[in-house]
Design an enzyme around this catalytic site. Sequence first.
Site, PDB file in Angstrom:
ATOM      1  CB  SER A  27      -0.861  -0.014   1.269  1.00 22.73           C
ATOM      2  OG  SER A  27      -1.477   1.235   1.445  1.00 22.73           O
TER       3      SER A  27
ATOM      4  CE1 TYR B 140      -3.515  -2.850   5.478  1.00 24.59           C
ATOM      5  CE2 TYR B 140      -3.251  -0.506   5.016  1.00 24.59           C
ATOM      6  CZ  TYR B 140      -3.482  -1.797   4.580  1.00 24.59           C
ATOM      7  OH  TYR B 140      -3.662  -2.035   3.238  1.00 24.59           O
TER       8      TYR B 140
ATOM      9  CE  LYS C  55      -1.279  -4.771   3.327  1.00 27.76           C
ATOM     10  NZ  LYS C  55      -1.559  -6.026   2.659  1.00 27.76           N
TER      11      LYS C  55
HETATM   12  P1  NAD Z   1     -10.773  -7.359   1.027  1.00 27.84           P
HETATM   13  O1  NAD Z   1     -11.005  -7.391   2.490  1.00 27.84           O
HETATM   14  O2  NAD Z   1     -11.944  -7.174   0.136  1.00 27.84           O
HETATM   15  O3  NAD Z   1     -10.003  -8.698   0.579  1.00 27.84           O
HETATM   16  C1  NAD Z   1      -9.159  -9.428   1.441  1.00 27.84           C
HETATM   17  C2  NAD Z   1      -9.610 -10.885   1.380  1.00 27.84           C
HETATM   18  O4  NAD Z   1      -8.757 -11.674   2.210  1.00 27.84           O
HETATM   19  C3  NAD Z   1     -11.046 -11.092   1.887  1.00 27.84           C
HETATM   20  O5  NAD Z   1     -11.735 -11.856   0.927  1.00 27.84           O
HETATM   21  C4  NAD Z   1     -10.868 -11.857   3.199  1.00 27.84           C
HETATM   22  O6  NAD Z   1     -11.946 -12.726   3.443  1.00 27.84           O
HETATM   23  C5  NAD Z   1      -9.556 -12.577   2.954  1.00 27.84           C
HETATM   24  N1  NAD Z   1      -8.778 -12.906   4.164  1.00 27.84           N
HETATM   25  C6  NAD Z   1      -8.430 -12.077   5.188  1.00 27.84           C
HETATM   26  N2  NAD Z   1      -7.682 -12.750   6.086  1.00 27.84           N
HETATM   27  C7  NAD Z   1      -7.545 -14.018   5.615  1.00 27.84           C
HETATM   28  C8  NAD Z   1      -6.891 -15.188   6.098  1.00 27.84           C
HETATM   29  N3  NAD Z   1      -6.224 -15.193   7.252  1.00 27.84           N
HETATM   30  N4  NAD Z   1      -6.971 -16.340   5.356  1.00 27.84           N
HETATM   31  C9  NAD Z   1      -7.648 -16.345   4.186  1.00 27.84           C
HETATM   32  N5  NAD Z   1      -8.293 -15.275   3.696  1.00 27.84           N
HETATM   33  C10 NAD Z   1      -8.238 -14.130   4.400  1.00 27.84           C
HETATM   34  O7  NAD Z   1      -9.669  -6.249   0.739  1.00 27.84           O
HETATM   35  P2  NAD Z   1      -9.166  -5.625  -0.629  1.00 27.84           P
HETATM   36  O8  NAD Z   1      -9.563  -4.214  -0.653  1.00 27.84           O
HETATM   37  O9  NAD Z   1      -9.512  -6.519  -1.753  1.00 27.84           O
HETATM   38  O10 NAD Z   1      -7.601  -5.660  -0.363  1.00 27.84           O
HETATM   39  C11 NAD Z   1      -6.788  -6.731  -0.788  1.00 27.84           C
HETATM   40  C12 NAD Z   1      -5.362  -6.485  -0.323  1.00 27.84           C
HETATM   41  O11 NAD Z   1      -4.920  -5.238  -0.838  1.00 27.84           O
HETATM   42  C13 NAD Z   1      -5.198  -6.399   1.193  1.00 27.84           C
HETATM   43  O12 NAD Z   1      -3.991  -7.038   1.537  1.00 27.84           O
HETATM   44  C14 NAD Z   1      -5.103  -4.919   1.466  1.00 27.84           C
HETATM   45  O13 NAD Z   1      -4.340  -4.624   2.603  1.00 27.84           O
HETATM   46  C15 NAD Z   1      -4.408  -4.427   0.205  1.00 27.84           C
HETATM   47  N6  NAD Z   1      -4.697  -3.014  -0.094  1.00 27.84           N
HETATM   48  C16 NAD Z   1      -5.994  -2.606  -0.217  1.00 27.84           C
HETATM   49  C17 NAD Z   1      -6.272  -1.263  -0.467  1.00 27.84           C
HETATM   50  C18 NAD Z   1      -7.709  -0.770  -0.576  1.00 27.84           C
HETATM   51  O14 NAD Z   1      -7.932   0.427  -0.467  1.00 27.84           O
HETATM   52  N7  NAD Z   1      -8.695  -1.636  -0.836  1.00 27.84           N
HETATM   53  C19 NAD Z   1      -5.225  -0.346  -0.593  1.00 27.84           C
HETATM   54  C20 NAD Z   1      -3.914  -0.799  -0.485  1.00 27.84           C
HETATM   55  C21 NAD Z   1      -3.661  -2.156  -0.231  1.00 27.84           C
HETATM   56  C1  UD1 Z   2      -7.016   5.196   3.553  1.00 35.40           C
HETATM   57  C2  UD1 Z   2      -6.087   4.583   4.564  1.00 35.40           C
HETATM   58  C3  UD1 Z   2      -4.852   4.041   3.850  1.00 35.40           C
HETATM   59  C4  UD1 Z   2      -5.239   3.074   2.748  1.00 35.40           C
HETATM   60  C5  UD1 Z   2      -6.187   3.783   1.797  1.00 35.40           C
HETATM   61  C6  UD1 Z   2      -6.649   2.799   0.749  1.00 35.40           C
HETATM   62  C7  UD1 Z   2      -6.519   5.863   6.594  1.00 35.40           C
HETATM   63  C8  UD1 Z   2      -5.986   6.877   7.563  1.00 35.40           C
HETATM   64  N1  UD1 Z   2      -5.740   5.579   5.556  1.00 35.40           N
HETATM   65  O1  UD1 Z   2      -6.350   6.287   3.023  1.00 35.40           O
HETATM   66  O2  UD1 Z   2      -4.007   3.382   4.764  1.00 35.40           O
HETATM   67  O3  UD1 Z   2      -4.094   2.627   2.051  1.00 35.40           O
HETATM   68  O4  UD1 Z   2      -7.320   4.272   2.527  1.00 35.40           O
HETATM   69  O5  UD1 Z   2      -7.576   3.310  -0.111  1.00 35.40           O
HETATM   70  O6  UD1 Z   2      -7.574   5.307   6.778  1.00 35.40           O
HETATM   71  N2  UD1 Z   2     -12.768  11.405   3.292  1.00 35.40           N
HETATM   72  C9  UD1 Z   2     -13.821  12.232   3.652  1.00 35.40           C
HETATM   73  N3  UD1 Z   2     -14.946  11.656   4.165  1.00 35.40           N
HETATM   74  C10 UD1 Z   2     -15.083  10.302   4.336  1.00 35.40           C
HETATM   75  C11 UD1 Z   2     -14.000   9.471   3.954  1.00 35.40           C
HETATM   76  C12 UD1 Z   2     -12.849  10.053   3.452  1.00 35.40           C
HETATM   77  O7  UD1 Z   2     -13.729  13.448   3.510  1.00 35.40           O
HETATM   78  O8  UD1 Z   2     -16.126   9.849   4.819  1.00 35.40           O
HETATM   79  C13 UD1 Z   2     -11.558  12.019   2.704  1.00 35.40           C
HETATM   80  C14 UD1 Z   2     -10.285  11.769   3.509  1.00 35.40           C
HETATM   81  O9  UD1 Z   2     -10.102  12.756   4.480  1.00 35.40           O
HETATM   82  C15 UD1 Z   2      -9.228  11.799   2.389  1.00 35.40           C
HETATM   83  C16 UD1 Z   2      -9.969  11.249   1.158  1.00 35.40           C
HETATM   84  O10 UD1 Z   2     -11.352  11.417   1.442  1.00 35.40           O
HETATM   85  O11 UD1 Z   2      -8.848  13.124   2.130  1.00 35.40           O
HETATM   86  C17 UD1 Z   2      -9.701   9.784   0.898  1.00 35.40           C
HETATM   87  O12 UD1 Z   2      -9.940   9.053   2.085  1.00 35.40           O
HETATM   88  P1  UD1 Z   2      -9.900   7.446   2.120  1.00 35.40           P
HETATM   89  O13 UD1 Z   2     -10.746   6.912   1.032  1.00 35.40           O
HETATM   90  O14 UD1 Z   2     -10.207   7.012   3.505  1.00 35.40           O
HETATM   91  O15 UD1 Z   2      -8.386   7.079   1.717  1.00 35.40           O
HETATM   92  P2  UD1 Z   2      -6.993   7.544   2.395  1.00 35.40           P
HETATM   93  O16 UD1 Z   2      -7.199   8.548   3.436  1.00 35.40           O
HETATM   94  O17 UD1 Z   2      -6.089   7.904   1.284  1.00 35.40           O
END
Ligand code: NAD
Ligand code: UD1
Length: 339
Positions: free
Chosen positions: A124, A148, A152
């Site tokens: 991330s 978190y 990572k």
């Molecule tokens: P998500 O929660 O939709 O997907 C994660 C999946 O992993 C889920 O299906 C959950 O059931 C499964 N899981 C969790 N723990 C497990 C375990 N111990 N064994 C087997 N399965 C398990 O999340 P996502 O948004 O699809 O994110 C996927 C990955 O990307 C995560 O590692 C997350 O940290 C990373 N990531 C997500 C974002 C975001 O904004 N969505 C941003 C940066 C990184």
């Molecule tokens: C969040 C996570 C970050 C993660 C990322 C993934 C936090 C502090 N950080 O970041 O670790 O990798 O999501 O997508 O949670 N906002 C509003 N109102 C809301 C929600 C968000 O104004 O109800 C604003 C926030 O202040 C920010 C922007 O929208 O400026 C994006 O927020 P968000 O979607 O939560 O993402 P990140 O803050 O970038």
Amino acid sequence: MRILVTGGAGYIGSHTCLELLNSGHQVVVVDNLSNSSVEALKRVEQLTGQSIKFYQADIRDEKALSAIFAAEKVDAVIHFAGSKAVGESVAKPLFYYENNVSASGLLMQVMLQHQVKTLVFSSSATVYGEPVSSPIREDFAVHPESPYGRSKLMVEQIMSDLVVAQPDFSAISLRYFNPVGAHESGLIGEDPNGIPNNLMPFINQVAIGRRPYLSVFGDDYDTPDGTGVRDYIHVCDLASGHVKALETLHQNAGFHVFNLGTGQGVSVLEMVDAYRRISGQLIAYQVAPRRPGDIACYYGDPSLAAEKLGWKAERGLDQMVADSWKWQKLNPHGYTRRS
Ligand code: NAD
Ligand code: UD1
């Protein structure tokens, strides 16, 4: 290739399974369904006309994981499984280190036992913490500010150490900026549990009438309109980044890190405006205090991925919003596993 996808039923995982199948790969999913529904995989099968081998298992269960590797003979692993809520990680750090760090170490151990030596990991942009400037390049300093984010970074460090000990291991870490959107069919998308923490799922729920208004966390940042600026990336572009990384770097030994973003910053109010324009819905909002820990502005420099992987995000903000809204309209309660 035959790919094992951990967390493949989740938001990014399901879109990546679809992209893998459409690119001619075979997919085996391991997911404990702690934050997802098997319905997502059924819909991927429906969209592609291909089947997915699914194991409902926990990646912390070494015996189960080892049995899956023995049975499936996969060529590579894409590792999404883990927990991702920043606030929850502050409240439950030990759980985050177990589910994100220890589980990833165990996965790598089992991979080695079964001679599987290509790993693509979901990292991330949060590993950068507050950047000195944007766009952020991969060689910028890392100083994550939550358990978190640190979980990572720790996994990246384990990967980097592993390739020293195992010179034929290929370890690829993809640092995502802000994934949003859904597949254009509207059949798969993001299905958050409870009140969404992130901006796009929250706006989705305001648009569909599940929440009365959006709280805009701060309008006095040093940004053009005072609201937070982020690098939103369409989840299908993110999915294709994984396939490109895998195809380009499979058996290309070493530890590789790439930003996956668009390189464009978008503010909260710009997002609200785009959503209003595209959905035709009134998105009510109120300005609220800044959210603790938030950064004013960050966006990525995706040029390394363009140069080394031949990958570039292709979908713009309007498509991110249109596809999010379509998913929300067609699935007002998500996959309905919890409703
Ligand atoms: P998500 O929660 O939709 O997907 C994660 C999946 O992993 C889920 O299906 C959950 O059931 C499964 N899981 C969790 N723990 C497990 C375990 N111990 N064994 C087997 N399965 C398990 O999340 P996502 O948004 O699809 O994110 C996927 C990955 O990307 C995560 O590692 C997350 O940290 C990373 N990531 C997500 C974002 C975001 O904004 N969505 C941003 C940066 C990184
Ligand atoms: C969040 C996570 C970050 C993660 C990322 C993934 C936090 C502090 N950080 O970041 O670790 O990798 O999501 O997508 O949670 N906002 C509003 N109102 C809301 C929600 C968000 O104004 O109800 C604003 C926030 O202040 C920010 C922007 O929208 O400026 C994006 O927020 P968000 O979607 O939560 O993402 P990140 O803050 O970038």
